[in-house]
Write an enzyme that holds these catalytic residues in place. Structure first.
Site, PDB file in Angstrom:
ATOM      1  N   ASN A 225       0.849  -1.196   0.000  1.00 33.72           N
ATOM      2  CA  ASN A 225       0.000   0.000   0.000  1.00 33.72           C
ATOM      3  C   ASN A 225       0.882   1.243   0.000  1.00 33.72           C
ATOM      4  O   ASN A 225       2.111   1.143  -0.001  1.00 33.72           O
ATOM      5  CB  ASN A 225      -0.983  -0.017   1.172  1.00 33.72           C
ATOM      6  CG  ASN A 225      -0.273  -0.013   2.504  1.00 33.72           C
ATOM      7  OD1 ASN A 225       0.398   0.947   2.851  1.00 33.72           O
ATOM      8  ND2 ASN A 225      -0.396  -1.111   3.258  1.00 33.72           N
ATOM      9  N   ASP A 291      -5.139  -5.966   5.178  1.00 30.40           N
ATOM     10  CA  ASP A 291      -6.226  -6.766   5.760  1.00 30.40           C
ATOM     11  C   ASP A 291      -6.185  -8.203   5.253  1.00 30.40           C
ATOM     12  O   ASP A 291      -6.671  -9.116   5.908  1.00 30.40           O
ATOM     13  CB  ASP A 291      -7.581  -6.129   5.425  1.00 30.40           C
ATOM     14  CG  ASP A 291      -7.755  -4.819   6.170  1.00 30.40           C
ATOM     15  OD1 ASP A 291      -7.381  -4.782   7.360  1.00 30.40           O
ATOM     16  OD2 ASP A 291      -8.236  -3.837   5.569  1.00 30.40           O
ATOM     17  N   ASP A 319      -6.330  -8.810  12.868  1.00 30.90           N
ATOM     18  CA  ASP A 319      -6.379  -7.369  13.134  1.00 30.90           C
ATOM     19  C   ASP A 319      -5.623  -7.129  14.442  1.00 30.90           C
ATOM     20  O   ASP A 319      -6.110  -7.461  15.529  1.00 30.90           O
ATOM     21  CB  ASP A 319      -7.834  -6.891  13.225  1.00 30.90           C
ATOM     22  CG  ASP A 319      -7.911  -5.376  13.272  1.00 30.90           C
ATOM     23  OD1 ASP A 319      -7.130  -4.765  14.034  1.00 30.90           O
ATOM     24  OD2 ASP A 319      -8.721  -4.797  12.533  1.00 30.90           O
ATOM     25  N   PHE A 337      -5.220   4.534  14.063  1.00 30.38           N
ATOM     26  CA  PHE A 337      -5.443   5.463  12.960  1.00 30.38           C
ATOM     27  C   PHE A 337      -6.510   4.857  12.062  1.00 30.38           C
ATOM     28  O   PHE A 337      -6.618   3.630  11.977  1.00 30.38           O
ATOM     29  CB  PHE A 337      -4.152   5.691  12.154  1.00 30.38           C
ATOM     30  CG  PHE A 337      -3.301   6.809  12.685  1.00 30.38           C
ATOM     31  CD1 PHE A 337      -2.714   6.725  13.933  1.00 30.38           C
ATOM     32  CD2 PHE A 337      -3.098   7.959  11.924  1.00 30.38           C
ATOM     33  CE1 PHE A 337      -1.936   7.761  14.427  1.00 30.38           C
ATOM     34  CE2 PHE A 337      -2.319   9.007  12.409  1.00 30.38           C
ATOM     35  CZ  PHE A 337      -1.735   8.902  13.664  1.00 30.38           C
ATOM     36  N   LYS A 355     -12.656  -1.617  18.328  1.00 33.49           N
ATOM     37  CA  LYS A 355     -11.311  -2.092  18.676  1.00 33.49           C
ATOM     38  C   LYS A 355     -10.920  -1.713  20.105  1.00 33.49           C
ATOM     39  O   LYS A 355      -9.782  -1.904  20.512  1.00 33.49           O
ATOM     40  CB  LYS A 355     -10.297  -1.554  17.671  1.00 33.49           C
ATOM     41  CG  LYS A 355     -10.604  -1.967  16.214  1.00 33.49           C
ATOM     42  CD  LYS A 355      -9.455  -1.672  15.266  1.00 33.49           C
ATOM     43  CE  LYS A 355      -9.847  -2.008  13.830  1.00 33.49           C
ATOM     44  NZ  LYS A 355      -8.712  -2.143  12.928  1.00 33.49           N
TER      45      LYS A 355
HETATM   46  O1  PMT Z   1       2.746   6.347   6.356  1.00 35.75           O
HETATM   47  P1  PMT Z   1       2.325   7.682   5.791  1.00 35.75           P
HETATM   48  O2  PMT Z   1       2.660   7.811   4.314  1.00 35.75           O
HETATM   49  O3  PMT Z   1       2.841   8.833   6.614  1.00 35.75           O
HETATM   50  O4  PMT Z   1       0.732   7.764   5.825  1.00 35.75           O
HETATM   51  C1  PMT Z   1       0.044   7.814   7.042  1.00 35.75           C
HETATM   52  C2  PMT Z   1      -1.219   6.952   7.003  1.00 35.75           C
HETATM   53  C3  PMT Z   1      -2.175   7.472   5.964  1.00 35.75           C
HETATM   54  C4  PMT Z   1      -0.843   5.487   6.708  1.00 35.75           C
HETATM   55  C5  PMT Z   1      -1.838   7.039   8.448  1.00 35.75           C
HETATM   56  O5  PMT Z   1      -2.253   8.345   8.670  1.00 35.75           O
HETATM   57  C6  PMT Z   1      -3.033   6.110   8.594  1.00 35.75           C
HETATM   58  O6  PMT Z   1      -4.160   6.445   8.302  1.00 35.75           O
HETATM   59  N1  PMT Z   1      -2.791   4.873   9.108  1.00 35.75           N
HETATM   60  C7  PMT Z   1      -3.796   3.801   9.256  1.00 35.75           C
HETATM   61  C8  PMT Z   1      -4.016   3.120   7.943  1.00 35.75           C
HETATM   62  C9  PMT Z   1      -4.990   1.962   8.070  1.00 35.75           C
HETATM   63  O7  PMT Z   1      -4.574   0.839   7.870  1.00 35.75           O
HETATM   64  O8  PMT Z   1      -6.191   2.248   8.456  1.00 35.75           O
HETATM   65  P2  PMT Z   1      -7.355   1.146   8.706  1.00 35.75           P
HETATM   66  O9  PMT Z   1      -8.583   1.958   8.858  1.00 35.75           O
HETATM   67  O10 PMT Z   1      -7.309   0.097   7.656  1.00 35.75           O
HETATM   68  O11 PMT Z   1      -6.974   0.477  10.087  1.00 35.75           O
HETATM   69  C10 PMT Z   1      -7.415   1.003  11.319  1.00 35.75           C
HETATM   70  C11 PMT Z   1      -6.385   0.753  12.402  1.00 35.75           C
HETATM   71  O12 PMT Z   1      -6.256  -0.660  12.602  1.00 35.75           O
HETATM   72  C12 PMT Z   1      -4.997   1.262  12.068  1.00 35.75           C
HETATM   73  O13 PMT Z   1      -4.443   1.819  13.261  1.00 35.75           O
HETATM   74  C13 PMT Z   1      -4.234   0.018  11.654  1.00 35.75           C
HETATM   75  O14 PMT Z   1      -2.850   0.119  12.008  1.00 35.75           O
HETATM   76  C14 PMT Z   1      -4.930  -1.085  12.463  1.00 35.75           C
HETATM   77  N2  PMT Z   1      -4.950  -2.394  11.774  1.00 35.75           N
HETATM   78  C15 PMT Z   1      -5.527  -2.524  10.554  1.00 35.75           C
HETATM   79  C16 PMT Z   1      -5.565  -3.784   9.953  1.00 35.75           C
HETATM   80  C17 PMT Z   1      -4.983  -4.879  10.633  1.00 35.75           C
HETATM   81  N3  PMT Z   1      -4.996  -6.083  10.094  1.00 35.75           N
HETATM   82  N4  PMT Z   1      -4.431  -4.708  11.842  1.00 35.75           N
HETATM   83  C18 PMT Z   1      -4.407  -3.492  12.429  1.00 35.75           C
HETATM   84  O15 PMT Z   1      -3.913  -3.347  13.561  1.00 35.75           O
END
Ligand code: PMT
Length: 422
Positions: A225, A291, A319, A337, A355
Site C-alpha cells: 500500500n 487486511d 487485526d 489510525f 477495537k
Molecule cells: O505512512 P504515511 O505515508 O505517513 O501515511 C500515514 C497513514 C495514511 C498510513 C496514516 O495516517 C493512517 O491512516 N494509518 C492507518 C491506515 C490503516 O490501515 O487504516 P485502517 O482503517 O485500515 O486500520 C485502522 C487501524 O487498525 C490502524 O491503526 C491500523 O494500524 C490497524 N490495523 C488494521 C488492519 C490490521 N490487520 N491490523 C491493524 O492493527
C-alpha cells in the site's frame, strides 16, 4: 523474521541531550566565535549538532570550523545545487528536536517575530515544529530598543520560543550594559533543561508502528500500500524527544537512537508488536496493515499465464489492534489510525469502539496532497470519552506532538487520581 535493531536508550533518560538533533543557528555578531564552543559541548554531550550560519555569521566564524566541530556538514546557502530532490535542510528542520540560535542578533529576532524567511536559517525556523531557543547578543541600546523588546515579547508569547537572557558586562564594542551573550555553559544547560522540561513522557514505554506491510506473492511480487512510514516515524521521533523509551515497529528502514524493529508482513508486525506490548504504556498504530494476504506463497516467480485471467486467493490477516484492544490493561493507552475514503466520522468512531481504543485519528485519504506519503495531514481525533478535535492541515510532526500531549495528559491525570479505597 523481523530484523532486530534494538538499542538501549537508558542513557537518554539521564542526559536529555543524548541522541537529540539540534540545529545550532549562528548569526552575524562578534559572539559568533563562541558558537564553536557551544557546538563542541553539545556534541560531547551526545547531541547530533548541525550548524546553520547566516551569511553575516561567516564574517565572524567559518563553516569549516563548525563542520569540523559538529562532525556534520554545516549550511549557509539557501539555494544550492543538491543531489537529492528533497531539500536536505527542510528534512533536517523537520527532524530537529531543538533549534538553538546563539548568538541571536537584533536582526534575526526581528525577522523571526515577523515570520520572514529570506535566508536558510529563518526558512528552517519557519519549516520546523521544534522548540526554538534564542541567546540574544547585541549592544545594550539595541537590546533595549522598543522594536527589539516588542519582537522578543512577540516571540515569547509563542510556546515554541524560549529566551536565554543576555548577561550584563563589557561588550566587544566597549560599552557596558546588558547584551553580552550568556555563557556557553549557561546556554548548553538551558538547552538541556528545555529538552528535559519537554520530557512529558519520561519513564513511559511507547510502541509506534509505521509504514505499509508487504504481503509476498512470489519472490518478486507483493501486495502493498502507499504508506511511507512518515507519520509513524514522526510519532516515534516526537515521543523520543519527550523522553519516552520508544520502540518503532516499522516496514521502513530508519536510523534512529531508539529501537527500530524492522518487519515486512502483517504477521511479522503482529508477532513483534505482541512481544513488545506487555508492560508498554502506549501503543500508537499508524501503520497501514494489509487486511488480506495471499493464501499461498509461490517459491518460484509466477509465469505469465497463457490464460487471460489470473486469480489470487487471499486470506484474512489478524487485526492487530483489535486483538490488543481486547487484552489491554486499564493502564495501557492505545491510539489507532483510520484511513477512510468515505464517512470519515462514523467509520472512525465505529473503529474506536469496535477495537476498544482510547483514541482514534481519522484521516480522509481522498484529499489530494495530504495523508499517504505526504509530509502533512489533516485529521480528526476522536477519544473514548466522547471528545472530538479537528486538526487542520499541518506537518505530521505537529500532529505527533499533539498526540504526545494527549498521552502525557492521560498519564498525568492517572497519577493525580487518588488510589481507590478498596
Ligand atoms: O505512512 P504515511 O505515508 O505517513 O501515511 C500515514 C497513514 C495514511 C498510513 C496514516 O495516517 C493512517 O491512516 N494509518 C492507518 C491506515 C490503516 O490501515 O487504516 P485502517 O482503517 O485500515 O486500520 C485502522 C487501524 O487498525 C490502524 O491503526 C491500523 O494500524 C490497524 N490495523 C488494521 C488492519 C490490521 N490487520 N491490523 C491493524 O492493527
Amino acid at each position: 523474521m523481523p530484523r532486530n535493531k534494538k538499542r538501549e536508550n537508558n542513557f537518554a533518560e539521564v542526559n536529555p541531550l543524548h541522541g537529540k538533533t539540534i540545529i545550532l543557528g549562528v548569526t552575524g555578531g562578534i559572539a559568533a566565535y563562541k558558537a564553536c564552543d557551544i557546538a563542541s559541548m553539545l556534541r560531547r554531550a551526545g547531541a547530533d549538532v548541525h550548524a546553520v550560519l547566516t551569511p553575516n555569521a561567516r564574517e565572524f566564524v567559518t563553516q569549516l570550523s563548525l563542520t569540523t566541530i559538529t562532525r556534520n556538514p554545516s549550511h549557509c546557502e539557501q539555494f544550492q545545487a543538491q543531489a537529492d530532490w528533497r531539500p536536505e535542510h527542510i528534512e533536517l528542520a523537520k527532524k530537529a528536536d531543538l533549534i538553538l540560535v546563539a548568538p541571536a542578533t537584533a536582526d534575526i529576532i526581528a525577522k523571526m517575530a515577523a515570520g520572514m524567511c529570506d535566508d536558510l536559517l529563518t526558512t528552517m525556523i519557519l519549516a520546523s515544529s521544534a522548540k526554538i531557543m534564542l541567546a540574544p547578543a547585541m549592544n545594550p541600546k539595541m537590546l533595549d530598543h522598543p522594536a527589539t523588546q516588542n519582537n522578543l515579547a512577540t516571540l515569547q508569547n509563542h510556546y515554541r520560543y524560549d529566551l536565554i537572557a543576555a548577561d550584563y558586562g563589557e561588550l566587544a564594542c566597549g560599552d557596558f550594559g546588558t547584551g553580552k551573550m550568556a555563557s556557553v555553559e549557561t546556554i548548553v544547560a538551558a538547552a538541556a533543561a528545555c529538552l528535559l522540561e519537554h520530557r512529558t513522557l519520561a519513564g513511559r514505554r511507547v510502541i509506534v508502528t509505521a509504514g505499509g506491510t508487504r504481503e509476498p506473492i512470489d519472490p518478486v511480487r507483493f501486495i502493498g500500500n502507499r504508506s511511507s512510514g512518515k507519520m509513524g516515524i514522526a510519532m516515534a521521533d516526537a515521543a523520543y524527544a519527550r523522553g519516552a523509551e520508544v520502540t518503532l515497529v516499522s516496514t521502513v528502514e530508519v536510523d534512529r537512537a531508539y529501537s527500530v524493529l524492522l518487519v515486512e508482513t502483517a504477521l511479522e508486525m503482529q508477532e513483534t508488536v505482541e512481544a513488545e506490548f506487555d508492560g508498554c504504556d502506549a501503543l500508537v498504530m499508524t501503520a497501514a496493515v494489509a487486511d488480506f494476504r495471499p493464501l499461498g506463497f509461490s517459491n518460484q516467480k509466477i509465469k505469465k499465464s497463457v490464460k487471460e485471467d489470473f486469480s489470487l486467493e487471499l486470506t484474512k490477516n489478524p487485526d492487530i489492534l483489535d486483538l490488543l484492544g481486547r487484552v489491554k490493561t486499564d493502564e495501557q493507552f492505545i491510539i489507532g489510525f483510520a484511513a477512510e475514503s468515505e464517512e470519515l466520522l462514523s467509520n472512525a468512531s465505529q473503529k474506536l469502539k469496535r477495537k476498544n481504543l482510547d483514541v482514534i485519528v481519522g484521516n480522509d485519504i481522498t484529499v489530494p496532497d495530504i495523508g499517504f506519503g505526504s509530509d502533512d495531514n489533516a485529521v480528526i481525533i476522536l477519544s473514548a470519552d466522547g471528545s472530538r478535535e479537528n486538526l487542520p492541515r499541518m506537518p505530521k510532526r505537529a500532529i505527533a506532538e499533539h498526540l504526545c500531549d494527549i498521552i502525557a495528559a492521560r498519564f498525568s491525570t492517572a497519577e493525580k487520581e487518588p488510589a481507590s479505597a478498596d
